[in-house]
Scaffold this active site. Structure first.
Site, PDB file in Angstrom:
ATOM      1  N   GLU A  82       1.156  -1.552   0.443  1.00  0.00           N
ATOM      2  CA  GLU A  82      -0.028   0.017  -0.258  1.00  0.00           C
ATOM      3  C   GLU A  82       0.939   1.202  -0.444  1.00  0.00           C
ATOM      4  OE1 GLU A  82      -3.213  -0.164  -0.284  1.00  0.00           O
ATOM      5  OE2 GLU A  82      -3.638  -2.373  -0.086  1.00  0.00           O
ATOM      6  N   CYS A 145      -8.279  -2.278   7.742  1.00  0.00           N
ATOM      7  CA  CYS A 145      -7.216  -1.981   7.463  1.00  0.00           C
ATOM      8  C   CYS A 145      -7.121  -0.811   6.967  1.00  0.00           C
ATOM      9  CB  CYS A 145      -6.973  -3.108   5.966  1.00  0.00           C
ATOM     10  SG  CYS A 145      -7.304  -4.888   6.255  1.00  0.00           S
ATOM     11  N   HIS A 169      -1.282  -5.796   2.153  1.00  0.00           N
ATOM     12  CA  HIS A 169      -2.339  -6.156   1.678  1.00  0.00           C
ATOM     13  C   HIS A 169      -2.044  -8.387   1.175  1.00  0.00           C
ATOM     14  CE1 HIS A 169      -6.373  -3.639   2.697  1.00  0.00           C
ATOM     15  NE2 HIS A 169      -6.196  -4.550   3.550  1.00  0.00           N
TER      16      HIS A 169
END
Length: 217
Positions: A82, A145, A169
């Protein structure tokens, strides 16, 4: 002197009995990365407020040099490293304590976004070199998240010492995908190896690679 890498995973949510993030993260507990660093694995609740409270306590307790929060992403077939956490909670389903915030900030008066301080493109490149599907992700969603990612980067930015931090992730495990038609998955040992590689790159890469990691949609 042993130095700490903090890895976090999440408890199961939405009626599931497994969460791939915790299954893999806990398997790495106590493993050594490089010569000086040891992994400490911790479980976070899938709850907006409680997860941030516990994360801050864990950072204070372990004084890590690196923190990587790991989450499960249904429908994704690759490691998603991310890039950015946004200051938004917009839950499609309730969390595990039945909170379902809509259009709320993760932190009042916080900046709109934080960027990961992991060498995200170098990590993607290393994983691909080892035959592990990986990509730079432009969105961690708006569920727990993303809230943990945002809270982590906020905490790291306010420490008096440098801490590299970010969010990854991972796909379902095969046993999770077995009863979900057309759901991609990845074997636990491959995910564990990918996380070890990501941590090794984070220790060794002083600067990220100048490679395209953008998206056209």
């Amino acid at each position: 002197m042993t130095k700490t890498i903090l890895l976090t995973g999440f408890e199961p949510f939405a009626g599931d009995t497994l969460n791939s993030s915790w299954e893999v993260v806990r398997a790495l507990a106590g493993q050594r990365i490089g010569h000086e660093h040891v992994v400490v694995s911790e479980l976070l609740p899938c709850a907006f407020d409680d997860s941030l409270l516990q994360l801050n306590q864990l950072i204070a307790l372990h004084q890590p040099e690196i923190v990587v929060a790991v989450g499960q992403a249904s429908g994704r077939a690759a490691f998603s490293i991310e890039r950015v956490a946004i200051n938004l909670k917009d839950a499609a389903i309730p969390d595990n304590v039945w909170q379902q915030p809509v259009d709320q900030p993760v932190m009042e008066d916080g900046p709109s976004a934080y960027f990961s301080t992991l060498p995200i493109k170098a990590i993607v490149a290393r994983l691909r070199e080892h035959g592990i599907p990986a990509e730079v992700s432009q969105s961690a969603g708006t569920y727990v998240c993303n809230a943990v990612f945002y809270g982590l980067m906020h905490a790291a930015s306010n420490l008096q010492r440098p801490v590299r931090a970010g969010f990854v992730h991972i796909p379902y495990l095969p046993e999770q995908a077995a009863n979900r038609a057309a759901s991609p998955s990845m074997a636990g040992p491959i995910i564990a190896n990918g996380l070890r590689l990501a941590l090794s790159v984070t220790l060794s890469a002083k600067q990220d690679l100048k490679l395209s990691g953008g998206a056209t949609h």
